[in-house]
Design a protein around this motif. Structure first.
Motif, PDB file in Angstrom:
ATOM      1  N   GLU A 122      -5.305  29.922  96.355  1.00 36.21           N
ATOM      2  CA  GLU A 122      -6.459  29.529  95.547  1.00 36.21           C
ATOM      3  C   GLU A 122      -6.600  28.014  95.498  1.00 36.21           C
ATOM      4  N   ALA A 129     -12.934  32.251  95.869  1.00 41.93           N
ATOM      5  CA  ALA A 129     -14.006  33.254  95.893  1.00 41.93           C
ATOM      6  C   ALA A 129     -13.520  34.554  96.518  1.00 41.93           C
ATOM      7  N   LYS A 131     -10.466  35.685  96.492  1.00 42.01           N
ATOM      8  CA  LYS A 131      -9.569  36.308  95.521  1.00 42.01           C
ATOM      9  C   LYS A 131     -10.372  37.001  94.419  1.00 42.01           C
ATOM     10  N   TYR A 132     -11.436  36.346  93.983  1.00 40.31           N
ATOM     11  CA  TYR A 132     -12.339  36.901  92.964  1.00 40.31           C
ATOM     12  C   TYR A 132     -13.001  38.190  93.460  1.00 40.31           C
ATOM     13  N   ASN A 136     -12.560  42.056  92.107  1.00 40.63           N
ATOM     14  CA  ASN A 136     -13.733  42.833  91.686  1.00 40.63           C
ATOM     15  C   ASN A 136     -13.717  44.219  92.317  1.00 40.63           C
ATOM     16  N   THR A 149     -13.295  39.016  84.498  1.00 38.96           N
ATOM     17  CA  THR A 149     -12.978  38.426  85.803  1.00 38.96           C
ATOM     18  C   THR A 149     -13.737  37.130  86.054  1.00 38.96           C
ATOM     19  N   ARG A 150     -14.931  36.966  85.457  1.00 36.17           N
ATOM     20  CA  ARG A 150     -15.654  35.705  85.613  1.00 36.17           C
ATOM     21  C   ARG A 150     -14.923  34.555  84.899  1.00 36.17           C
ATOM     22  N   TRP A 152     -11.636  34.573  84.471  1.00 33.29           N
ATOM     23  CA  TRP A 152     -10.465  34.453  85.359  1.00 33.29           C
ATOM     24  C   TRP A 152     -10.790  33.554  86.553  1.00 33.29           C
ATOM     25  N   LEU A 153     -11.969  33.756  87.136  1.00 39.84           N
ATOM     26  CA  LEU A 153     -12.438  32.928  88.253  1.00 39.84           C
ATOM     27  C   LEU A 153     -12.542  31.463  87.826  1.00 39.84           C
TER      28      LEU A 153
END
Length: 220
Positions: A122, A129, A131-132, A136, A149-150, A152-153
């Motif tokens: 990362e 992106a 990883k995100y 998802n 998750t947003r 987390w991103l």
């Protein structure tokens, strides 16, 4: 009648709350039901309460103590947002789920999939992106995946690039389309994220605005 500031009673055509509810219940329009839900339960819905928790998450400084990119970090975010609202807050799902015809990763494979995603690098926007997008596809919780998750991103972006996403610059429908496409091609979502990056990582208003948009993405 309506009581004026001088204490006198004057006739008025203003409805009280009971009158508003009665009107909405009998209004010949299917949108009235949504208004009624907002009018009567706006602060008591799961989304309403969770959103307030998200605001206080920033104020608490707790985000600074989490380890970006880890599953534990994502679980802690989910537990904070939905604790007391969902009995499974912070818990990785043990049932398979689908949405809009797409079936998310089989939970039987989580012991292999999740550690693999955690090990993904990362250091660049592309890597973060990716990883995100992979997380998802896993959709590790029964509900509340996108909202958790947003955040987390954003934590990964803050640590590695000293940037975060200004979600208000990403159109809801375009975001949802890009996320659906990302299962096979992440070009679109990466372009959207790149075009919405900001260095206001400690800005309270930026975070609050981001939460508002994040929750708006989830509205039907």
């Amino acid at each position: 009648k309506f009581e004026a500031p001088d204490g006198k009673q004057r006739k008025a055509d203003v409805l009280n709350s009971e009158g508003v509810i009665l009107l909405a219940k009998h209004y010949p329009n299917n949108r009235a039901a949504k208004f009624l839900d907002w009018f009567t339960y706006s602060d008591n819905t799961i989304d309403g309460q969770s959103r307030k928790k998200a605001y206080t998450l920033f104020e608490s400084g707790l985000l600074n103590s989490l380890e970006p990119g880890s599953m534990k970090c994502l679980q802690q975010i989910h537990a904070y947002l939905f604790g007391g609202l969902y009995e499974f807050a912070g818990q990785i799902r043990t049932k398979n789920i689908s949405k809009g015809g797409f079936t998310f990763a089989n939970c039987l494979h989580f012991p292999t999939i999740i550690p693999t995603i955690e090990r993904m690098p990362e250091t660049t926007l592309d890597e973060i992106a990716d990883k995100y997008v992979e997380m998802n596809v896993v959709h590790p919780f029964m509900e509340g995946n996108g909202r958790s998750t947003r955040i987390w991103l954003d934590l990964m972006l803050r640590r590695s690039l000293k940037l975060c996403v200004d979600w208000s610059r990403i159109d809801k429908n375009e975001y949802l389309t890009a996320m659906r496409e990302s299962v096979v091609d992440s070009t679109h979502i990466k372009a959207l994220l790149k075009g919405a990056l900001t260095d206001k990582i400690n800005d309270r208003e930026m975070f609050m605005k981001g939460i508002d948009y994040s929750y708006y993405y989830e509205e039907e």
